[in-house]
Structures are given as C-alpha cells and as structure tokens.
Scaffold this active site. Structure first.
Site, PDB file in Angstrom:
ATOM      1  N   ASP A 163      50.546  48.837  46.269  1.00 16.47           N
ATOM      2  CA  ASP A 163      49.324  48.229  45.722  1.00 16.47           C
ATOM      3  C   ASP A 163      48.877  48.969  44.459  1.00 16.47           C
ATOM      4  O   ASP A 163      49.469  49.975  44.044  1.00 16.47           O
ATOM      5  CB  ASP A 163      48.233  48.243  46.786  1.00 16.47           C
ATOM      6  N   ASP A 224      44.313  38.705  44.569  1.00 18.19           N
ATOM      7  CA  ASP A 224      44.552  38.254  45.935  1.00 18.19           C
ATOM      8  C   ASP A 224      44.281  36.757  46.069  1.00 18.19           C
ATOM      9  O   ASP A 224      43.340  36.218  45.487  1.00 18.19           O
ATOM     10  CB  ASP A 224      43.637  39.000  46.903  1.00 18.19           C
TER      11      ASP A 224
END
Length: 541
Positions: A163, A224
């Site tokens: 991430d 996202d």
C-alpha cells in the site's frame, strides 16, 4: 601487489553487479490476471486466523476455487504495530496461533495460495487513516524492505500487496520506493525459491502505468473502489474503470488494477454485479473478490463464477479492452481482442439514465464479413449478423458479448521502432481517443505499440485506429495522430527501403520532433531528409 589488489577489487565489484537482481526479476512468472479473494472489503482490520480460514474454506465449498479464484489475500490488520529487538514484525499469536506461517500453511492445504499486505512507508495506513484500520499505528516496511519481504517469503506467502498510505504521507517517490521493493522481493525469491506476485497499490497518483510494468505484476490506477463503512456505488466502479484505461502498459503478467471487486457486497444489485464484472473482464483486470463467499446468494455465485466471463478476463493475449465507439454521449462500445482467429469480447455500456439501443459494428472491431454473436450473461447465442449487432441496454448497465468472425487482412504486425532513439511509436497512456498525438516511448509490447500494415497502405493500432495526418495536414509540423480508419489518403503511408515512412497525401515523412530521443517526444510530419530521426524499423509486409 597493487595490481593484484586492483584486480581483486574489480572482481569483487563485478560479483556484486552480477548478484544484484534486475527489478523485472521480482515480478512472479504469472501469465493471466490474478484471481482470488481479499479480506478488506468485508472485514477491514478485524481479522484473525478464524476469519481467514473460514473464507478459504468457503472459496473451496462455493466453487470459486474451481472457477479460478486461487489467492487468499490477508489485508491490513494482521500485524500488531511493533517490531522486536531484531526489527522483525511482531504477530499476536492469540489471533494467529503458530504465527503467519501457520495461516499460510492452512491456505495451502486447501489447494489455494496465500497473500499478505504491507505498506511502502515507515508507517502503515492505521497510523494516518484509523477509520476501519486497527487502532495501533501500522508498521510499514520502509527501512526494512529486505528483512520484511524475505520474512514473507519464508512464511510461505505467494502474493504481496504493498500500500501507499505511509509512502504518500511521508513524501516518498513512488517509482524509487517500489523499485527498491521489487529488488528486495527478487533477493528474497533468490534465497527461498518462492516467487511472490507483486501488487503495487500506489493509487495512480504518480502514474504507475508508466513505470510499474517493469517491476510488478499489477498496479493500482486509482483510489479505493469503496471506503470502509460505505456502500458500493456504480459511480465509483465507473470512475475506477475509467482511471485504468492504459492499454499500452498491459501485457501477459502485467496488469492495470482498478481495485478489488465489490460484486456481492450489500447494496449492489445482481444487474450491477454483472455490469461491474463485465467491465473488469473486458479490461483483463485482476479479479479479487471482496464479498463473503460463504454467505453469497445464488445469483452472486453465478455471476462471480461465470466461466465465459472469466475466460474473457483470463484470455491468454493479456490485452486490455478499449473503447471503439460512442455514437451518442454515454452509449459506449468497448472491445477486447481475444486469442484465436476473429474473436472479440464486446461490452455495450449505457452510462445514461434511460434504456437505449447500442450498436457494435464489425468495422470498429477489425472484423470483415458476417459474425456470430453470443450473450455471455444470458448464456445464449444471438445469431449471425452481416455487419453489426444492436441491443437494448438498461440505464446504467452493460451487455457482455463474444463476437466471432473474420479478422481483417493485415500484412504484418508489431512494433515500429525509431532508428535514432531505439524507442517505439506509442499511443500515450493506451488511449483510443481520436486526435491523440503519437509519441516515442520505451518499447513494452502492449496494444498501443502494436501496429499492423494493411493491404490498403494503412498502419493500424487496436484493430480499428489508423496512423493519421491530423486535419489532412500537408505542412511541416503537422501532428501525427490516431483516428478512426476511413480510407482517406492522409491515412495511407509508403514504407520506403531507407526506413522512412512517407504520407501518400503529403509526401512528408514521419519524424521524431527536433530529433528527440526521449520518452514523450512527439511525432509529426516533416520534409523527408533521410536523417535517423525519420528512419524506422517497421513490421514486415
């Protein structure tokens, strides 16, 4: 002695160079987009061995494993937010009895593969974005790249998602950070013999499609698709789909990633699930489910395990579909060239608020003659049609088709490479928009760099776009662009024995602007002069 010492030093330096892994070595040798399941969308940071084991069991019992979903990916929440005296990430053995190697072993015992999560920064997402994440600060990998990725490999993990929460907040350069991670993964693989699929989760801010194909298997192209506590929305699905349109970056083993699937989450209808999956399949995107496979409805199961949809996504050519038509605003046709002869996947996408008829024309798909049409979600053959197929598409939905006919009559295909630069004729960012000016770019072999010479003297890309002198220009400096093939002379070219490519209408040559050789150098027309910036290696006729 000084000479001997110098020779010894040179040999040592050479040994270091030879031992250093290339960045590309980190990418696991996969040939199709990864399929699997990830814990985040349904569980966020509230995970332990019981949660993961139950989902692994359900992947098997539901038939998802048999359909191709093979990775069980543990996202944020597995770590405790601290390291021991040796710098190793600590694990709560009450949540993970036997540690992380034990859960990897359990996943493997089901015939599945195991994935794990970390962050490129020093702190993970829990440190900066506590909502949905564990309350403790996450322990990112920065400063421990070699240590952490070797540990993941030794634990038995086959996939790692990295991430960007810490990377973003800490001001890291994404390309440098992920390249360093790629090299660490390569070193880990060299020691353990276990390659790991490398998923770059940088969110698209630093344009990973321009650099990640050389170091990773997949790279996120946007934020996202759903934030913790939200319900899924078709607007977010469409936004992520649009942000992933970089066809020239994609090739077998290397994929644009519009994020995990929201199909089957509460709040999404069966029709929305099918539309979502249609878009990911036409893109050749990773299919990483985020629902609870042990609790899904029969309709959700049927959609996620539809073998025809999966076959489109997993096609061995590895191409990303591109938009080929939009007769009216929001009524779009996307096509993906499939392996075999004359095979296409097609999505008819209605972005408007009303049902509408959308037409796919064979000429837009690079097909000639009649073609047979099959509706994937209906599981029904629709018949054979002479030149096009039209369907009524409900508002906000999509129709997924396969079309089988006859390819056009190409006389060669491949990259067009500049003699002076060594770089390829490239459609920027894999776009298919009319009027996009071409450029030089590092050769990657994707669809936006694959050109075909036709019997009508065209140079085509994507099967339906032609190399075009903008505005039918005949003056020095006229931009060279892509445009729908129309047979006009500004789209006809003569490939000369000296390597020049001359426009039939203009008699000017394809030219790298200002003799540029760098990535991004624009292509235009200029008076033929035989210089190296006008010489090209062209696919054989």
């Amino acid at each position: 002695m000084k000479v001997l010492a110098a020779i010894t030093g040179l040999l040592s330096a050479l040994a270091v160079v030879l031992a250093a892994p290339s960045s590309a070595a980190a990418a696991a040798p996969i040939s199709k987009p990864p399929m699997g399941w990830n814990s985040w969308n349904s569980f966020a940071g509230t995970i332990d061995h019981t949660v993961i084991e139950r989902q692994a069991d359900a992947l098997v019992s539901s038939g998802m494993k048999d359909a191709g979903y093979e990775y069980v990916n543990i996202d944020d929440g597995w770590w405790t937010g601290s390291r021991d005296a040796g710098g190793n990430i600590t694990v709560d053995t009450a949540k993970w009895p036997g540690g992380m190697s034990a859960i990897a072993d359990y996943i493997h015992s089901k015939g599945l593969k195991a994935g794990i999560y970390t962050d490129a920064g020093r702190n993970g997402c829990g440190y900066y974005y506590p909502t949905g994440h564990p309350a403790y600060p996450g322990t990112g990998a920065e400063g421990h790249y070699d240590q952490d990725f070797l540990q993941f490999s030794r634990w038995g993990f086959d996939y790692v998602k990295v991430d960007w929460c810490g990377g973003s907040a800490e001001g890291l350069n994404a390309r440098n950070a992920y390249t360093a991670i790629s090299d660490s993964i390569a070193r880990a693989t060299a020691q353990t013999g276990r390659p790991m699929v490398f998923s770059v989760c940088e969110w698209g801010g630093q344009q990973p499609w321009n650099w990640a194909p050389g170091i990773a298997n997949l790279w996120r192209t946007s934020g996202d698709i759903i934030y913790w506590g939200e319900r899924p929305s078709m607007s977010r699905v469409l936004a992520n789909f649009d942000a992933a349109q970089h066809a020239s970056a994609q090739s077998p083993g290397h994929y644009n990633d519009p994020d995990m699937l929201v199909a089957g989450l509460p709040g999404f209808s069966d029709a929305q699930n099918r539309t979502h999956l249609s878009l990911w399949a036409i893109s050749g995107a990773p299919l990483i489910a985020g629902n609870k496979p042990g609790e899904m409805t029969a309709a959700t199961k049927a959609a996620l395990t539809n073998r025809e949809m999966i076959a489109i996504d997993q096609d061995s050519l590895g191409r990303q579909g591109t938009k080929v038509a939009e007769d009216a605003s929001g009524l779009q046709v996307y096509q993906k060239v499939l392996s075999g002869t004359g095979r296409r996947a097609v999505v008819l996408l209605n972005r408007t608020g009303s049902a509408a008829t959308i037409t796919a024309r064979w000429s837009s798909l690079g097909l000639t003659g009649s073609a047979a049409v099959r509706d994937v979600w209906a599981g029904a053959d629709r018949g054979t049609f002479a030149s096009s197929y039209a369907a009524s598409v409900p508002a906000g939905e999509a129709v997924l088709l396969t079309v089988t006919g006859s390819d056009g009559t190409p006389t060669g295909g491949g990259a067009i490479t500049g003699k002076q630069s060594g770089r390829c004729l490239d459609v920027p960012n894999g776009t298919s928009a009319n009027g996009t000016q071409l450029q030089l770019w590092d050769c990657q072999g994707g669809p936006g760099q694959t050109w075909t010479r036709t019997a009508s003297r065209q140079l085509t890309v994507y099967g339906n776009k032609c190399l075009d002198a903008s505005g039918q220009g005949t003056a020095n400096g006229t931009p060279v662009v892509i445009w729908d093939c129309n047979g006009q002379t500004n789209q006809q070219w003569t490939v000369n024995a000296n390597g020049t490519i001359a426009g039939v209408q203009s008699n000017l040559c394809l030219d790298a602007s200002n003799q540029g050789t760098a990535n991004g150098t624009k292509l235009l027309l200029w008076a033929c002069n035989g210089q190296a910036n006008q010489q090209w290696t062209v696919p054989a006729a």
